[in-house]
Enzyme design. Structure first.
Site, short mmCIF file in Angstrom:
data_model
loop_
_atom_site.label_atom_id
_atom_site.label_comp_id
_atom_site.label_asym_id
_atom_site.label_seq_id
_atom_site.Cartn_x
_atom_site.Cartn_y
_atom_site.Cartn_z
N CYS A 54 0.77 -1.14 0.12
CA CYS A 54 -0.05 -0.06 -0.03
C CYS A 54 0.82 1.31 0.14
CB CYS A 54 -1.03 0.04 1.31
SG CYS A 54 -0.28 0.22 2.85
N CYS A 100 1.45 -3.94 8.66
CA CYS A 100 1.23 -2.59 8.16
C CYS A 100 -0.16 -2.14 8.48
CB CYS A 100 1.26 -2.72 6.61
SG CYS A 100 0.90 -1.00 5.79
N CYS A 123 12.23 -7.35 12.78
CA CYS A 123 13.03 -8.26 11.48
C CYS A 123 11.89 -8.49 10.62
CB CYS A 123 12.90 -9.90 12.47
SG CYS A 123 13.85 -10.86 11.59
#
Length: 136
Positions: A54, A100, A123
């Site tokens: 996105c 996200c 990570c």
């Protein structure tokens, strides 16, 4: 992954169309790329890492370090609100999944063993990231 809680809402067929098979596996099915294979593991160029799905700003190159684990590692997000953390008890472990905030893409995991003053190690799978170099 509940689509309704994210700003970017797409059907799984739309995600499959947009992402490569590996990106889809990692970002939408919570997969993991093999260690040491990602393009951003040993990538140390000034700029910003963003969500491949996105475009949400995720990490600055200034927060990146070589953890020696085979995945890009960061000690802090670019904007804390752009990353969500969830408890992950898969694979017989208790970890913190990082996703996200913009679209719910799986990015990787957060560990409290970073070498900097934050003590954190995000990570992250290279395949879940895009990169924009810093303009000179």
């Amino acid at each position: 992954m509940a689509n309704s809680e994210y700003k970017v809402k797409k059907s799984e067929s739309e995600w499959r169309e947009q992402l490569t098979p590996e990106q889809y596996h990692v970002c939408r099915e919570k997969g993991t790329e093999r260690p040491g294979t990602g393009q951003y593991d040993q990538h140390f160029v000034d700029g910003e890492y963003h969500c491949i799905a996105c475009g949400e700003s995720l990490f600055q190159s200034s927060s990146k370090f070589d953890a020696g684990c085979g995945w890009p590692s960061f000690d802090a997000p670019a904007v804390a609100d752009n990353i969500d953390e969830h408890r992950d008890v898969s694979h017989g472990m208790v970890r913190t999944e990082v996703v996200c905030h913009g679209c719910g893409a799986h990015l990787g995991h957060l560990f409290p063993d970073g070498p900097t003053d934050t003590g954190m190690r995000y990570c992250i799978n290279s395949v879940s990231l895009g990169f924009s170099p810093k303009e000179e």
